[in-house]
Design a protein around this motif. Structure first.
Motif, short mmCIF file in Angstrom:
data_model
loop_
_atom_site.label_atom_id
_atom_site.label_comp_id
_atom_site.label_asym_id
_atom_site.label_seq_id
_atom_site.Cartn_x
_atom_site.Cartn_y
_atom_site.Cartn_z
N SER A 52 64.34 31.90 -13.92
CA SER A 52 65.58 32.65 -13.95
C SER A 52 66.11 32.85 -12.53
CB SER A 52 65.36 34.00 -14.62
OG SER A 52 64.40 34.75 -13.89
N TRP A 53 67.33 33.36 -12.44
CA TRP A 53 67.95 33.58 -11.13
C TRP A 53 67.09 34.48 -10.24
CZ3 TRP A 53 71.36 32.03 -7.73
CH2 TRP A 53 71.77 32.92 -6.74
N GLY A 54 66.63 35.57 -10.79
CA GLY A 54 65.84 36.50 -10.00
C GLY A 54 64.37 36.15 -9.90
N GLY A 55 63.94 35.16 -10.63
CA GLY A 55 62.55 34.74 -10.59
C GLY A 55 61.63 35.51 -11.52
N GLY A 56 62.19 36.45 -12.28
CA GLY A 56 61.34 37.27 -13.12
C GLY A 56 60.92 36.61 -14.42
N SER A 57 61.61 35.58 -14.81
CA SER A 57 61.29 34.86 -16.04
C SER A 57 60.93 33.42 -15.68
CB SER A 57 62.46 34.87 -17.02
OG SER A 57 62.73 36.18 -17.46
N LEU A 58 59.72 33.03 -16.09
CA LEU A 58 59.23 31.67 -15.82
C LEU A 58 58.66 31.11 -17.11
CD1 LEU A 58 57.02 32.51 -12.68
CD2 LEU A 58 59.35 31.66 -12.63
N TYR A 59 58.94 29.86 -17.37
CA TYR A 59 58.37 29.21 -18.55
C TYR A 59 57.93 27.80 -18.15
CZ TYR A 59 60.70 33.00 -21.00
OH TYR A 59 61.11 34.23 -21.41
N TYR A 60 56.83 27.37 -18.76
CA TYR A 60 56.27 26.05 -18.47
C TYR A 60 55.97 25.31 -19.76
CZ TYR A 60 55.34 27.89 -13.77
OH TYR A 60 55.45 28.44 -12.51
N ALA A 61 56.07 24.00 -19.70
CA ALA A 61 55.57 23.18 -20.79
C ALA A 61 54.05 23.29 -20.81
CB ALA A 61 55.98 21.72 -20.58
N ASP A 62 53.47 23.22 -21.98
CA ASP A 62 52.01 23.34 -22.11
C ASP A 62 51.30 22.27 -21.29
OD1 ASP A 62 52.01 24.34 -25.64
OD2 ASP A 62 52.26 25.50 -23.79
N SER A 63 51.91 21.11 -21.17
CA SER A 63 51.26 20.00 -20.49
C SER A 63 51.11 20.21 -18.98
CB SER A 63 52.04 18.70 -20.74
OG SER A 63 53.38 18.84 -20.29
N VAL A 64 51.87 21.15 -18.42
CA VAL A 64 51.80 21.37 -16.97
C VAL A 64 51.31 22.77 -16.62
CG1 VAL A 64 53.69 19.73 -16.67
CG2 VAL A 64 54.19 22.19 -16.65
N LYS A 65 51.14 23.61 -17.61
CA LYS A 65 50.75 24.99 -17.37
C LYS A 65 49.41 25.03 -16.62
CE LYS A 65 52.23 27.40 -20.75
NZ LYS A 65 52.37 28.05 -22.08
N GLY A 66 49.38 25.84 -15.57
CA GLY A 66 48.16 25.94 -14.77
C GLY A 66 48.08 24.92 -13.65
N ARG A 67 48.92 23.92 -13.67
CA ARG A 67 48.93 22.89 -12.62
C ARG A 67 50.21 22.91 -11.79
NH1 ARG A 67 48.97 17.67 -13.97
NH2 ARG A 67 50.05 17.97 -15.96
N PHE A 68 51.33 23.22 -12.43
CA PHE A 68 52.63 23.22 -11.76
C PHE A 68 53.10 24.66 -11.57
CE2 PHE A 68 54.39 18.83 -13.33
CZ PHE A 68 53.22 18.22 -12.89
N THR A 69 53.82 24.89 -10.48
CA THR A 69 54.40 26.20 -10.21
C THR A 69 55.86 26.05 -9.81
OG1 THR A 69 52.26 27.04 -9.43
CG2 THR A 69 54.22 28.31 -8.85
N ILE A 70 56.73 26.75 -10.52
CA ILE A 70 58.15 26.72 -10.21
C ILE A 70 58.50 27.95 -9.38
CG2 ILE A 70 58.84 27.90 -12.34
CD1 ILE A 70 61.32 26.08 -12.40
N SER A 71 59.40 27.78 -8.43
CA SER A 71 59.83 28.90 -7.59
C SER A 71 61.23 28.59 -7.08
CB SER A 71 58.86 29.12 -6.43
OG SER A 71 58.82 27.99 -5.58
N ARG A 72 61.83 29.58 -6.42
CA ARG A 72 63.15 29.36 -5.85
C ARG A 72 63.36 30.31 -4.68
NH1 ARG A 72 67.28 30.25 -10.52
NH2 ARG A 72 68.81 29.83 -8.85
N ASP A 73 64.24 29.90 -3.77
CA ASP A 73 64.64 30.71 -2.63
C ASP A 73 66.16 30.75 -2.66
OD1 ASP A 73 63.80 30.73 0.93
OD2 ASP A 73 65.32 31.80 -0.20
#
Length: 122
Positions: A52-73
């Motif tokens: 989300s815009w503020g970074g408070g909501s994050l969702y991942y596909a099951d296939s990448v969960k625990g390996r990939f991390t999404i973030s934004r600045d």
């Protein structure tokens, strides 16, 4: 209008890491969610992660969960996808996209980057 440009793709061995970046320009004052998708040859484009815009909501596909991390600045108008423990199945063109909500459906996104190739060798 929001323009998106991905970078950071490349060739990496299995178990390695890459960090993708997505630079946004244009109407960046809009509070958009940023998603990452990927498309392998002969397959449909699939959801990877969204933030989300503020970074408070994050969702991942099951296939990448625990390996990939999404973030934004938001100060830099840039989003990131940190990919660790990469597998050959992660090989695809990776796209970032913007929407007004943290959708996981590719059809809800109207702004797309050109994509960056990620190749994971075994």
């Amino acid at each position: 209008q929001v323009q998106l440009v991905e970078s950071g793709g490349g060739l990496v061995q299995a178990g390695g890491s890459l960090r993708l970046s997505c630079a946004a320009s244009g109407r960046t004052s809009s509070r958009y969610a940023m998603g990452w998708f990927r498309q392998a040859p002969g397959k449909e484009r699939e959801f990877v992660a969204v933030i989300s815009w503020g970074g408070g909501s994050l969702y991942y596909a099951d296939s990448v969960k625990g390996r990939f991390t999404i973030s934004r600045d938001n100060a830099k108008n840039t989003g990131y996808l940190q990919m660790n423990s990469l597998k050959p199945d992660d090989t695809a063109v990776y796209y970032c996209a913007a929407s007004d909500y943290v959708y996981r459906n590719v059809h809800e996104y109207h702004y797309w980057g050109q994509g960056t190739q990620v190749t994971v060798s075994s």
